[in-house]
Design a protein around this motif. Structure first.
Motif, mmCIF file in Angstrom:
data_model
loop_
_atom_site.group_PDB
_atom_site.id
_atom_site.type_symbol
_atom_site.label_atom_id
_atom_site.label_comp_id
_atom_site.label_asym_id
_atom_site.label_seq_id
_atom_site.Cartn_x
_atom_site.Cartn_y
_atom_site.Cartn_z
ATOM 1 N N SER A 242 9.861 -0.045 3.486
ATOM 2 C CA SER A 242 11.249 0.073 3.948
ATOM 3 C C SER A 242 11.721 -1.226 4.566
ATOM 4 O O SER A 242 12.854 -1.672 4.338
ATOM 5 N N PHE A 243 10.862 -1.847 5.355
ATOM 6 C CA PHE A 243 11.204 -3.130 5.970
ATOM 7 C C PHE A 243 11.489 -4.182 4.896
ATOM 8 O O PHE A 243 12.491 -4.903 4.972
ATOM 9 N N ALA B 98 -13.189 -3.575 4.329
ATOM 10 C CA ALA B 98 -12.575 -2.843 3.212
ATOM 11 C C ALA B 98 -11.147 -3.313 2.941
ATOM 12 O O ALA B 98 -10.755 -3.493 1.791
ATOM 13 N N GLY B 99 -10.368 -3.524 3.998
ATOM 14 C CA GLY B 99 -8.988 -3.971 3.818
ATOM 15 C C GLY B 99 -8.884 -5.351 3.197
ATOM 16 O O GLY B 99 -7.986 -5.624 2.402
ATOM 17 N N GLU B 100 -9.805 -6.234 3.558
ATOM 18 C CA GLU B 100 -9.810 -7.584 2.980
ATOM 19 C C GLU B 100 -10.159 -7.536 1.496
ATOM 20 O O GLU B 100 -9.574 -8.263 0.689
ATOM 21 N N ARG C 213 8.126 -3.506 -6.837
ATOM 22 C CA ARG C 213 7.005 -3.127 -5.977
ATOM 23 C C ARG C 213 5.741 -3.084 -6.821
ATOM 24 O O ARG C 213 5.722 -2.549 -7.922
ATOM 25 N N PHE C 214 4.692 -3.678 -6.287
ATOM 26 C CA PHE C 214 3.396 -3.663 -6.940
ATOM 27 C C PHE C 214 2.451 -2.861 -6.061
ATOM 28 O O PHE C 214 2.283 -3.169 -4.879
ATOM 29 N N LEU D 63 0.848 -1.193 0.000
ATOM 30 C CA LEU D 63 0.000 0.000 0.000
ATOM 31 C C LEU D 63 0.884 1.244 0.000
ATOM 32 O O LEU D 63 1.837 1.326 0.778
ATOM 33 N N ALA D 64 0.577 2.193 -0.834
ATOM 34 C CA ALA D 64 1.372 3.422 -0.924
ATOM 35 C C ALA D 64 1.491 4.124 0.434
ATOM 36 O O ALA D 64 2.532 4.691 0.749
ATOM 37 N N ARG D 65 0.445 4.057 1.243
ATOM 38 C CA ARG D 65 0.471 4.749 2.542
ATOM 39 C C ARG D 65 1.251 3.993 3.617
ATOM 40 O O ARG D 65 1.447 4.501 4.709
ATOM 41 N N ARG D 66 1.731 2.794 3.294
ATOM 42 C CA ARG D 66 2.480 1.995 4.281
ATOM 43 C C ARG D 66 3.977 1.996 3.951
ATOM 44 O O ARG D 66 4.588 0.970 3.678
#
Length: 83
Positions: free
Chosen positions: A16-17, A64-66, A31-32, A8-11
């Motif tokens: 980084s991890f 929503a996340g699922e 990265r997808f 996710l772009a916001r994560r």
């Protein structure tokens, strides 16, 4: 073999991890961009999942996340198949 990381772009901290993990073993990846289910309009989320089937198999309404996760994997698989 090409390796992909769905992110996710916001994560940014998760990305980084993963960059550190892959660097530590000397692997490259692509990265997808994940589908963010939280940003999908409700009508798109409703169209994306068979609510009755989900309820029968999981016992609750899809979050929503699922839905975003499932759509992300579907999109990534389509990209791999077309390659």
């Amino acid at each position: 073999m090409k390796l992909y990381v769905i992110n996710l772009a916001r994560r940014k901290e998760r990305m980084s991890f993963m960059e550190r993990q892959f660097a530590s073993i000397g692997h490259r990846f692509e990265r997808f961009d994940a589908v963010d289910g939280e940003l999908l309009p409700k009508d798109e989320r409703t169209k994306a999942v068979n609510g009755f089937r989900w309820w029968c198999s999981q016992g609750y309404t899809a979050r929503a996340g699922e839905i975003g996760c499932a759509l992300s994997h579907r999109k990534a698989l389509a990209k791999v198949v077309e390659a």
